[in-house]
Enzyme design. Sequence first.
Site, mmCIF file in Angstrom:
data_model
loop_
_atom_site.group_PDB
_atom_site.id
_atom_site.type_symbol
_atom_site.label_atom_id
_atom_site.label_comp_id
_atom_site.label_asym_id
_atom_site.label_seq_id
_atom_site.Cartn_x
_atom_site.Cartn_y
_atom_site.Cartn_z
ATOM 1 N N GLU A 86 -71.231 -78.040 23.864
ATOM 2 C CA GLU A 86 -71.588 -78.706 25.139
ATOM 3 C C GLU A 86 -73.104 -78.825 25.303
ATOM 4 O OE1 GLU A 86 -69.552 -77.012 28.526
ATOM 5 O OE2 GLU A 86 -70.994 -77.884 29.923
ATOM 6 N N ASP A 276 -64.725 -62.148 19.369
ATOM 7 C CA ASP A 276 -63.498 -62.764 19.873
ATOM 8 C C ASP A 276 -63.740 -63.247 21.311
ATOM 9 O OD1 ASP A 276 -61.011 -63.311 20.936
ATOM 10 O OD2 ASP A 276 -60.041 -61.525 20.129
ATOM 11 N N HIS A 375 -77.494 -83.492 32.260
ATOM 12 C CA HIS A 375 -76.540 -83.811 31.190
ATOM 13 C C HIS A 375 -76.839 -85.173 30.567
ATOM 14 C CE1 HIS A 375 -73.334 -80.883 30.792
ATOM 15 N NE2 HIS A 375 -73.400 -80.652 32.082
#
Length: 422
Positions: A86, A276, A375
């Site tokens: 992202e 994890d 963004h």
Amino acid sequence: MFTMPACSDISGFYKLDWNERLQLLKERCNLSESDIALLKANAPLDFKTADLMIENVIGVFCLPLAIATHFKINNKDYLIPMAIEESSVVAAACKAAKLARKSGGFKAEASEPIMIGQIQIKARKEKHQKIIACIEKHKEELLQLANACDPVLVSFGGGAKSIEIREFNDFIVLHLLVDVRDAMGANAVNTMCEKLGKQIETLCDCEVGLQILSNLAIYRKAKAHAIFAKEAIGEQAVDKVIDAYKFAYADPFRACTHNKGIMNGIDAVAIACGNDFRALEAGAHAYAWFREKTYKPLSKYWKDASGNLHAELEMPLAVGIVGGATKVNPLAKLCLKILGVKSAKELAEVMVSVGLANNFAALYALAMEGIQRGHMKLHAENIAVQAGAKGSEIKEVAKRMIEMQSINEATAKQILAELRGV
Ligand code: MEV
């Protein structure tokens, strides 16, 4: 050999080309030529290793790997590897770290690495007392049996430490509390639980059900705190970020996204360091419910008497620096080297700070200007590439699309044609 901690306060890292970034990293983190070669390799994880890690392997999946700069945590500088698809997450972390640095950076602490293993004992209510008494009677023997499963862990000061009992209507749950030292701990705990399960059936004449670690690691938490000075972010931002926090505190729909912003940073470091991240996600969201028995934001924000913004994040963070992918994935090993953490506890302190940085950056952007502006730049550059822009054309096409407030492939192609004079 004494090595200086890497000074992470690097402005304009993004302006350097690939080789310059690697050179800087090499110098600051004491990397070798082969470390750099690994970062430049097309397939840093070879097929054979991948084939041993999971089943049915057909290839290796890649993610961009970046470095977050400006982090100071407990007075130590860190260059932080983040693997994520992202855009804006790494830039957001850097921006928040730079602002926090003005007030001393992040203060973080992690608890001892105690994990919970669960053993379910199926029994109706009237049988509970007898079984619980049996477990109490054999408690020391059970702890010894658990510890016999992992003498190495015990030799490092870890191992099974105690037992807790919880009762439900049709079953009892035994919690085995295990200090897993520098491991994430799932394997060690699961092995101990399976061993104990069988013994409990024999000793206490009962039926054992599931035996598995809990990801709701309430005894293995990390906490970070930072101050964002009103002079650094502006008085208006202090109030607006607190309002944004109040929204998350009042509304689980918002709290979920608020917490997602925290996990953006935490998962990215977890992936880079071979941990994890699903376990962390599960623990984080369960803990977001656990404290008040209703879903809440994991972080909190408040204003002090001088008008500065305080940010704090506390959450379970079961991370390791030994075992699992940290051992077999060469890139994960290298990321841990870049980070320079000496223990799982220190890794948790870094990760909780990154989570807080990303959370603050998201709230700041949302409250002050909306999230899309930040963004858009990278998004526009992606569209420019899709439209066929090359080299310096990419930034130019993106810039013009943003100015025109029309970010799509057709506009990109039109600008490209103009630039190329066709
Ligand atoms: C996007 O990946 C993360 C945010 O939605 C977090 C938030 O809303 O706080 C921006």
